[in-house]
Design a protein around this motif. Structure first.
Motif, PDB file in Angstrom:
ATOM      1  N   SER A   1       0.827  -1.210   0.000  1.00 30.95           N
ATOM      2  CA  SER A   1       0.000   0.000   0.000  1.00 30.95           C
ATOM      3  C   SER A   1       0.858   1.256   0.000  1.00 30.95           C
ATOM      4  O   SER A   1       0.521   2.251  -0.675  1.00 30.95           O
ATOM      5  N   ASP A   2       1.975   1.255   0.728  1.00 30.79           N
ATOM      6  CA  ASP A   2       2.891   2.402   0.688  1.00 30.79           C
ATOM      7  C   ASP A   2       3.373   2.653  -0.737  1.00 30.79           C
ATOM      8  O   ASP A   2       3.399   3.791  -1.218  1.00 30.79           O
ATOM      9  N   TYR A   3       3.766   1.581  -1.405  1.00 28.09           N
ATOM     10  CA  TYR A   3       4.285   1.690  -2.771  1.00 28.09           C
ATOM     11  C   TYR A   3       3.206   2.223  -3.717  1.00 28.09           C
ATOM     12  O   TYR A   3       3.437   3.178  -4.476  1.00 28.09           O
ATOM     13  N   ALA A   4       2.014   1.612  -3.684  1.00 29.05           N
ATOM     14  CA  ALA A   4       0.969   1.996  -4.627  1.00 29.05           C
ATOM     15  C   ALA A   4       0.468   3.409  -4.386  1.00 29.05           C
ATOM     16  O   ALA A   4       0.236   4.176  -5.339  1.00 29.05           O
TER      17      ALA A   4
ATOM     18  N   ARG B   1      14.181  -7.831  -9.821  1.00 35.51           N
ATOM     19  CA  ARG B   1      14.060  -6.384  -9.559  1.00 35.51           C
ATOM     20  C   ARG B   1      12.638  -5.940  -9.231  1.00 35.51           C
ATOM     21  O   ARG B   1      12.435  -4.812  -8.762  1.00 35.51           O
ATOM     22  N   LEU B   2      11.668  -6.797  -9.476  1.00 36.79           N
ATOM     23  CA  LEU B   2      10.276  -6.403  -9.310  1.00 36.79           C
ATOM     24  C   LEU B   2       9.716  -6.651  -7.907  1.00 36.79           C
ATOM     25  O   LEU B   2       8.710  -6.062  -7.524  1.00 36.79           O
ATOM     26  N   TRP B   3      10.378  -7.527  -7.138  1.00 33.51           N
ATOM     27  CA  TRP B   3       9.845  -7.836  -5.809  1.00 33.51           C
ATOM     28  C   TRP B   3       9.980  -6.623  -4.890  1.00 33.51           C
ATOM     29  O   TRP B   3      11.062  -6.081  -4.710  1.00 33.51           O
ATOM     30  N   GLY B   4       8.852  -6.191  -4.353  1.00 35.43           N
ATOM     31  CA  GLY B   4       8.848  -4.994  -3.520  1.00 35.43           C
ATOM     32  C   GLY B   4       8.796  -3.709  -4.332  1.00 35.43           C
ATOM     33  O   GLY B   4       8.736  -2.620  -3.763  1.00 35.43           O
ATOM     34  N   ALA B   5       8.800  -3.818  -5.652  1.00 36.34           N
ATOM     35  CA  ALA B   5       8.755  -2.653  -6.539  1.00 36.34           C
ATOM     36  C   ALA B   5       7.680  -2.875  -7.602  1.00 36.34           C
ATOM     37  O   ALA B   5       7.915  -2.698  -8.793  1.00 36.34           O
ATOM     38  N   GLY B   6       6.512  -3.283  -7.137  1.00 35.18           N
ATOM     39  CA  GLY B   6       5.392  -3.549  -8.028  1.00 35.18           C
ATOM     40  C   GLY B   6       4.836  -4.952  -7.859  1.00 35.18           C
ATOM     41  O   GLY B   6       3.643  -5.182  -8.068  1.00 35.18           O
ATOM     42  N   TRP B   7       5.696  -5.887  -7.479  1.00 33.21           N
ATOM     43  CA  TRP B   7       5.262  -7.256  -7.198  1.00 33.21           C
ATOM     44  C   TRP B   7       5.420  -7.523  -5.704  1.00 33.21           C
ATOM     45  O   TRP B   7       6.498  -7.289  -5.134  1.00 33.21           O
ATOM     46  N   PHE B   8       4.347  -8.055  -5.077  1.00 28.84           N
ATOM     47  CA  PHE B   8       4.360  -8.295  -3.639  1.00 28.84           C
ATOM     48  C   PHE B   8       3.792  -9.682  -3.354  1.00 28.84           C
ATOM     49  O   PHE B   8       2.645  -9.981  -3.684  1.00 28.84           O
ATOM     50  N   ALA B   9       4.623 -10.530  -2.729  1.00 36.55           N
ATOM     51  CA  ALA B   9       4.250 -11.924  -2.489  1.00 36.55           C
ATOM     52  C   ALA B   9       3.808 -12.137  -1.046  1.00 36.55           C
ATOM     53  O   ALA B   9       4.437 -11.643  -0.111  1.00 36.55           O
ATOM     54  N   LEU B  10       2.717 -12.891  -0.881  1.00 38.47           N
ATOM     55  CA  LEU B  10       2.210 -13.302   0.432  1.00 38.47           C
ATOM     56  C   LEU B  10       2.636 -14.748   0.700  1.00 38.47           C
ATOM     57  O   LEU B  10       2.727 -15.552  -0.220  1.00 38.47           O
ATOM     58  N   PRO B  11       2.893 -15.108   1.963  1.00 43.88           N
ATOM     59  CA  PRO B  11       3.354 -16.471   2.272  1.00 43.88           C
ATOM     60  C   PRO B  11       2.235 -17.499   2.178  1.00 43.88           C
ATOM     61  O   PRO B  11       1.120 -17.260   2.633  1.00 43.88           O
TER      62      PRO B  11
END
Length: 322
Positions: A83-86, A281-291
């Motif tokens: 949410s911070d990123y978006a 490069r996308l993890w945490g910068a547009g792509w966000f994974a849930l466990p």
């Protein structure tokens, strides 16, 4: 003479009887042992059946995802970062850029789509989420699997997808994170592999988790909405034609690009693909994974596939054997 003959006959008969008795006794002992083993097995089965299923240990993965504070913390952390990123992206004054995502006509399965319509107006901003174990926890279905001892059953899952809304819970952090997105003017879209005939039940489950109302075909997309089945790239293309997608959230790599779930891709190769180069490069910068350690492509692989040769340490390994 008669007496002697009679005695001889009696003795012969007794000897023969002893042989028969010994043979019969051996057979009886074998039969008795088999019966004892069967009785023990029955007793064990009956004892197991008499144990309250609620007292049986849950699997480690279920304990972690549905019962641990660590899982809750990891999920809340991911939603805060997303949410911070978006929200930060939505406040930029420049023309927004769609997040890379797997699309059928995109080289390498990454693909971005213009955030401008044909008339040069900017498409509405959106974040796209998977549903199961990404925004809702399917506690009811997983409880039934643990309680009954059943494996996955497609008929039971279909029944649950239609009727299980009262037993779901939001993934920790999802309610607050999704509320923040909507307050920032960002549309929340759900793209799930639940089948299209469960649209009503899926809509109910999302609402029951406190995540608001969704409309099938507008903010909810399901398997069967196109001809690609469980592959999501086609649905992502449909969503991107209407929205400027600035972030993706999911619990499986297929929630970001279908290339990760290519048939025959070995676990280590899949891991390498996700963890290096353009995708890393996308993890945490547009792509966000849930466990999600309970089910899915993330938990496939034999011991030999998960641990490559250079990882196979054994006690007593000598320096020259390293």
């Amino acid at each position: 003479m008669k007496t002697a003959a009679a005695s001889l006959l009696i003795t012969t008969a007794l000897l023969a009887g002893c042989v028969n008795v010994d043979a019969a006794g051996a057979g009886n002992r074998v039969e008795s042992a088999a019966q004892t083993a069967m009785a023990a097995a029955d007793a064990q089965a009956n004892a197991a059946a008499s144990v309250d299923p609620l007292t049986r240990p849950a699997s480690d993965s279920m304990r972690w995802l549905y019962g641990s504070g660590e899982a809750a913390g990891a999920s809340i952390q991911t939603y805060r970062m997303l949410s911070d990123y978006a929200v930060a992206m939505s406040r930029r004054r420049s023309i927004p850029q769609s997040v890379p995502m797997g699309l059928p006509d995109a080289p390498g399965g990454v693909g971005t789509v213009s955030c401008l319509n044909a008339d040069k107006s900017i498409k509405p901003l959106a974040v796209v989420f998977d549903v199961d174990e990404t925004v809702i926890l399917n506690r009811g279905y997983e409880f039934w699997q643990a309680y009954s001892g059943h494996g996955y059953d497609s008929r039971e899952w279909a029944d649950y997808a239609r009727t299980g809304a009262p037993s779901v819970a939001p993934v920790p952090g999802a309610v607050t994170g999704i509320r923040r997105l909507r307050e920032a003017g960002i549309t929340v879209v759900f793209n799930t592999n639940r089948k299209s005939d469960t649209a009503a039940g899926t809509t109910e489950a999302i609402a029951a988790a406190g995540l608001g109302k969704v409309v099938h075909g507008q903010t909810l997309f399901l398997a069967g909405d196109d001809a690609m089945g469980s592959r999501k790239d086609g649905r992502r293309a449909t969503i991107a034609a209407k929205y400027c997608v600035i972030a993706l959230g999911g619990d499986n790599l297929g929630d970001f690009a279908d290339v990760f779930n290519t048939s025959g891709l070995a676990p280590q190769a899949r891991r390498e693909l996700a963890a290096t180069g353009k995708f890393a490069r996308l993890w945490g910068a547009g792509w966000f994974a849930l466990p999600n350690p309970v089910y899915g492509d993330s938990i496939k692989g034999t011991v030999g596939e998960v641990f490559p040769p250079d990882a196979r340490w054994k006690p007593g390994t000598k320096d020259e054997d390293k």
